[in-house]
Design an enzyme around this catalytic site. Structure first.
Site, short mmCIF file in Angstrom:
data_model
loop_
_atom_site.label_atom_id
_atom_site.label_comp_id
_atom_site.label_asym_id
_atom_site.label_seq_id
_atom_site.Cartn_x
_atom_site.Cartn_y
_atom_site.Cartn_z
CG HIS A 1 64.17 -50.23 -8.34
ND1 HIS A 1 65.21 -49.53 -7.75
CD2 HIS A 1 64.18 -51.46 -7.75
CE1 HIS A 1 65.80 -50.30 -6.85
NE2 HIS A 1 65.20 -51.48 -6.83
CG HIS B 1 68.88 -43.47 -10.93
ND1 HIS B 1 67.67 -42.98 -10.50
CD2 HIS B 1 69.67 -43.58 -9.82
CE1 HIS B 1 67.72 -42.79 -9.18
NE2 HIS B 1 68.92 -43.16 -8.75
#
Length: 315
Positions: A99, A101
């Site tokens: 995970h 951005h």
């Protein structure tokens, strides 16, 4: 933090190689799975990710945070190659949940035979921008002591829009489309119709499931039903755990109708909202074919297909 991360990785690799050389390890098909959650900022991604952290030991998979310099969502070409190689060939980290951005990355371009499973969550674009605006000024209840970039700026979101400020400009809405569009230059050209269509295409063809912040519990419930290897127990954990709504932006003031109306006049909002509505409709379509409601509660449908007329007949 990087030193600690490297130490943890070395420990895991050593545990996996104690009984024999790494190249001799053959993964079961169920374990040869990687999920990538390229999380969009301020969409309840921390709450969802912490559920994965809470379940990883019990469900026996690894969780890895992709931390890019200055949170840049676009990787260099050489980092793209490194990342693809890591994700596909790092056996010690499989099954894995990555995970971070980062913008969508098409693994097929790198000749990968087995691509990862992409998932994501998006949010009403104005609500997401308002949350991010106040987050930069006041932080949240996750790390309350951390000094944020705009700390000390007391200007409200309404005042910012009225004054034509840069932090609340319509251009700041342009984020969810490029995150789904990917690493092409056109994805990051604000207001690009091509980027919007590419984001829609990727959402349908490259993502296993995309939920919305406003219906996060249903998103988690669908993931648990479809991918129990990772998400077994996630729904109950979300409903009863203390991390269900982990990260709340402090000092957030809802914008006025006038402020919202002003933002909605921009073409950028119209495109981001079109993408959000597209994602919402697709999610609701998937949910409608997977669950039923009884006494105000949703429940997952049992298997609804079977095989017949199987030939040749066995003796």
């Amino acid at each position: 933090e990087r030193a600690i991360a490297r130490h943890e990785v070395r420990e895991i690799e050593q545990r996996h190689t104690v009984d024999g050389p790494r190249q001799d390890v053959t993964l079961d098909e169920e374990d040869d799975v990687v999920i990538i959650y390229n999380r969009v900022p301020k969409t309840a991604s921390t709450s969802f990710t912490n559920i994965a952290y809470d379940l990883c030991a019990k469900n026996k998979y690894h969780v890895l945070h992709i931390n890019t310099t200055k949170n840049n969502p676009v990787m260099s070409l050489q980092d793209q190659v490194r990342f693809v190689k890591n994700v596909t060939s790092w056996r010690e980290m499989k099954p894995g949940f990555y995970h971070g951005h980062v913008a969508f990355l098409d693994f097929a371009k790198f000749g990968v035979k087995k691509k990862p499973i992409y998932i994501n969550v998006i949010r009403d674009p104005i609500e997401r921008l308002v949350s991010y605006y106040y987050f930069l000024r006041f932080g949240d209840d996750y790390r309350p002591g951390l000094r944020r970039r705009k700390q000390g700026d007391k200007k409200t979101f309404d005042e910012c829009v009225a004054a034509g400020g840069s932090d609340c400009a319509p251009e700041k809405l342009w984020l969810q489309i490029p995150f789904f569009c990917g690493h092409s230059s056109e994805c990051w050209n604000v207001g690009s119709r091509w980027a919007l269509e590419q984001a829609k295409y990727n959402l349908i063809n490259e993502y296993f499931l995309v939920g919305v912040t406003e219906e996060l519990e249903d998103f988690i419930m669908l993931l648990e039903a479809a991918l129990p290897r990772f998400f077994r127990g996630a729904t109950e954990l979300y409903r009863t755990g203390k991390k269900s709504h982990l990260r709340k932006t402090t000092e957030k003031k809802l914008p006025t109708k006038e402020t919202i109306a002003k933002l909605q006049q921009s073409e950028i909002w119209k495109m981001e909202n079109e993408f959000y509505e597209f994602a919402l409709e697709q999610f609701q379509f998937v949910r409608a074919h997977a669950v039923r409601e009884k006494d105000g509660e949703l429940y997952i449908l049992a298997q609804n297909f079977f095989y017949e007329k199987i030939y040749p007949k066995s003796n």
